[in-house]
Design a protein around this motif. Structure first.
Motif, PDB file in Angstrom:
ATOM      1  N   THR A 290       7.076   1.263  -5.140  1.00 62.32           N
ATOM      2  CA  THR A 290       7.338   2.671  -4.819  1.00 62.32           C
ATOM      3  C   THR A 290       6.657   3.602  -5.812  1.00 62.32           C
ATOM      4  O   THR A 290       6.245   4.697  -5.445  1.00 62.32           O
ATOM      5  CB  THR A 290       8.847   2.953  -4.731  1.00 62.32           C
ATOM      6  OG1 THR A 290       9.478   2.604  -5.971  1.00 62.32           O
ATOM      7  CG2 THR A 290       9.490   2.166  -3.590  1.00 62.32           C
ATOM      8  N   SER A 291       6.507   3.165  -7.054  1.00 65.58           N
ATOM      9  CA  SER A 291       5.767   3.962  -8.042  1.00 65.58           C
ATOM     10  C   SER A 291       4.290   4.045  -7.673  1.00 65.58           C
ATOM     11  O   SER A 291       3.671   5.096  -7.798  1.00 65.58           O
ATOM     12  CB  SER A 291       5.919   3.358  -9.438  1.00 65.58           C
ATOM     13  OG  SER A 291       7.268   3.398  -9.856  1.00 65.58           O
TER      14      SER A 291
ATOM     15  N   TRP B 227      10.525  -1.282  -7.503  1.00 66.34           N
ATOM     16  CA  TRP B 227      10.266  -0.087  -8.306  1.00 66.34           C
ATOM     17  C   TRP B 227       8.764   0.109  -8.501  1.00 66.34           C
ATOM     18  O   TRP B 227       8.240   1.199  -8.328  1.00 66.34           O
ATOM     19  CB  TRP B 227      10.968  -0.184  -9.666  1.00 66.34           C
ATOM     20  CG  TRP B 227      10.499   0.893 -10.581  1.00 66.34           C
ATOM     21  CD1 TRP B 227      10.859   2.210 -10.552  1.00 66.34           C
ATOM     22  CD2 TRP B 227       9.533   0.758 -11.628  1.00 66.34           C
ATOM     23  NE1 TRP B 227      10.177   2.905 -11.530  1.00 66.34           N
ATOM     24  CE2 TRP B 227       9.363   2.030 -12.194  1.00 66.34           C
ATOM     25  CE3 TRP B 227       8.805  -0.304 -12.130  1.00 66.34           C
ATOM     26  CZ2 TRP B 227       8.490   2.265 -13.251  1.00 66.34           C
ATOM     27  CZ3 TRP B 227       7.944  -0.079 -13.177  1.00 66.34           C
ATOM     28  CH2 TRP B 227       7.795   1.188 -13.720  1.00 66.34           C
ATOM     29  N   ARG B 228       8.063  -0.966  -8.810  1.00 64.53           N
ATOM     30  CA  ARG B 228       6.617  -0.877  -9.027  1.00 64.53           C
ATOM     31  C   ARG B 228       5.903  -0.436  -7.753  1.00 64.53           C
ATOM     32  O   ARG B 228       5.033   0.438  -7.774  1.00 64.53           O
ATOM     33  CB  ARG B 228       6.072  -2.225  -9.511  1.00 64.53           C
ATOM     34  CG  ARG B 228       4.592  -2.195  -9.860  1.00 64.53           C
ATOM     35  CD  ARG B 228       4.141  -3.538 -10.412  1.00 64.53           C
ATOM     36  NE  ARG B 228       4.856  -3.902 -11.615  1.00 64.53           N
ATOM     37  CZ  ARG B 228       4.515  -3.525 -12.853  1.00 64.53           C
ATOM     38  NH1 ARG B 228       3.459  -2.774 -13.035  1.00 64.53           N
ATOM     39  NH2 ARG B 228       5.216  -3.914 -13.886  1.00 64.53           N
TER      40      ARG B 228
ATOM     41  N   HIS C 124       2.178   7.098  -9.252  1.00 61.96           N
ATOM     42  CA  HIS C 124       2.620   7.118 -10.640  1.00 61.96           C
ATOM     43  C   HIS C 124       1.538   6.431 -11.495  1.00 61.96           C
ATOM     44  O   HIS C 124       1.018   5.382 -11.123  1.00 61.96           O
ATOM     45  CB  HIS C 124       3.946   6.369 -10.779  1.00 61.96           C
ATOM     46  CG  HIS C 124       4.601   6.539 -12.107  1.00 61.96           C
ATOM     47  ND1 HIS C 124       4.213   5.831 -13.220  1.00 61.96           N
ATOM     48  CD2 HIS C 124       5.615   7.338 -12.506  1.00 61.96           C
ATOM     49  CE1 HIS C 124       4.966   6.188 -14.247  1.00 61.96           C
ATOM     50  NE2 HIS C 124       5.824   7.093 -13.832  1.00 61.96           N
TER      51      HIS C 124
ATOM     52  N   TYR D   3       1.717   4.680 -14.100  1.00 62.60           N
ATOM     53  CA  TYR D   3       2.127   3.507 -14.849  1.00 62.60           C
ATOM     54  C   TYR D   3       1.350   2.265 -14.448  1.00 62.60           C
ATOM     55  O   TYR D   3       0.934   1.479 -15.273  1.00 62.60           O
ATOM     56  CB  TYR D   3       3.629   3.247 -14.657  1.00 62.60           C
ATOM     57  CG  TYR D   3       4.104   1.955 -15.269  1.00 62.60           C
ATOM     58  CD1 TYR D   3       4.262   1.846 -16.649  1.00 62.60           C
ATOM     59  CD2 TYR D   3       4.351   0.841 -14.505  1.00 62.60           C
ATOM     60  CE1 TYR D   3       4.666   0.653 -17.220  1.00 62.60           C
ATOM     61  CE2 TYR D   3       4.768  -0.355 -15.061  1.00 62.60           C
ATOM     62  CZ  TYR D   3       4.927  -0.438 -16.429  1.00 62.60           C
ATOM     63  OH  TYR D   3       5.311  -1.614 -16.990  1.00 62.60           O
ATOM     64  N   HIS D   4       1.157   2.082 -13.152  1.00 61.34           N
ATOM     65  CA  HIS D   4       0.565   0.829 -12.680  1.00 61.34           C
ATOM     66  C   HIS D   4      -0.903   1.023 -12.354  1.00 61.34           C
ATOM     67  O   HIS D   4      -1.283   1.873 -11.579  1.00 61.34           O
ATOM     68  CB  HIS D   4       1.299   0.305 -11.447  1.00 61.34           C
ATOM     69  CG  HIS D   4       0.743  -1.019 -10.990  1.00 61.34           C
ATOM     70  ND1 HIS D   4       1.153  -2.205 -11.536  1.00 61.34           N
ATOM     71  CD2 HIS D   4      -0.206  -1.311 -10.099  1.00 61.34           C
ATOM     72  CE1 HIS D   4       0.470  -3.193 -10.958  1.00 61.34           C
ATOM     73  NE2 HIS D   4      -0.351  -2.674 -10.080  1.00 61.34           N
TER      74      HIS D   4
ATOM     75  N   ARG E  59      15.988   3.398 -11.234  1.00 54.74           N
ATOM     76  CA  ARG E  59      14.698   4.094 -11.277  1.00 54.74           C
ATOM     77  C   ARG E  59      14.110   4.378  -9.901  1.00 54.74           C
ATOM     78  O   ARG E  59      13.233   5.219  -9.767  1.00 54.74           O
ATOM     79  CB  ARG E  59      13.677   3.262 -12.050  1.00 54.74           C
ATOM     80  CG  ARG E  59      13.969   3.114 -13.509  1.00 54.74           C
ATOM     81  CD  ARG E  59      12.898   2.271 -14.149  1.00 54.74           C
ATOM     82  NE  ARG E  59      13.183   1.994 -15.533  1.00 54.74           N
ATOM     83  CZ  ARG E  59      12.416   1.247 -16.307  1.00 54.74           C
ATOM     84  NH1 ARG E  59      11.318   0.693 -15.814  1.00 54.74           N
ATOM     85  NH2 ARG E  59      12.738   1.033 -17.558  1.00 54.74           N
TER      86      ARG E  59
END
Length: 140
Positions: free
Chosen positions: A128-129, A125-126, A134, A136-137, A26
């Motif tokens: 970089t998101s 991953w978190r 992003h 999501y977080h 991812r």
């Protein structure tokens, strides 16, 4: 910026290996994983503009936002590689800790090395998101 995980021990085919692969796949940033035997082996030489992060129970237990901020600052400062070291069962000595740019902890509990590798891959991953905005977080 290269995210380089250098870990003691072989992960082989395991549920932990599946988790690592899932999160690494991812990641939009380049990732390299180097496995070393439990003792010995050659740690790849560090190039200039590398930051060294040791996963160590004595380290800082950073939240995801703080971790992302640190990675983002290093990226913006022109760091070429962030090397994450996961040590053997006896951890790191004081000399290794003194060379690190960051001691990073997943809390005071001791985690199995294979699980720590999966947890690190998820946090990368978190982070970089978060840096990519992003949705999501969310923290707060």
């Amino acid at each position: 910026m290269l995210l380089h995980i250098v870990a003691r021990g072989r992960i082989g085919r395991s549920p932990e290996a599946d988790l690592v692969a899932r999160y690494v796949k991812r990641l939009a940033w380049p990732v390299r994983i180097t496995e070393l035997p439990d003792q010995g082996g050659r740690v790849p030489p560090m190039e200039p503009q590398t930051r060294l992060v040791l996963l160590d129970e004595t380290g800082e237990a950073m939240g995801s936002m703080a971790f992302a901020t640190t990675l983002g600052r290093w990226r913006d400062d022109g760091v070429r590689e962030v090397r994450f070291m996961i040590g053997a069962a006896d951890g790191f000595d004081d000399a290794a800790r003194a060379q690190a740019d960051l001691l990073f902890s997943f809390g005071r509990a001791t985690w199995p090395h294979l699980l720590a590798r999966a947890m690190l891959a998820e946090q990368l991953w978190r982070a970089t998101s978060i840096l990519a905005n992003h949705p999501y977080h969310r923290e707060g």
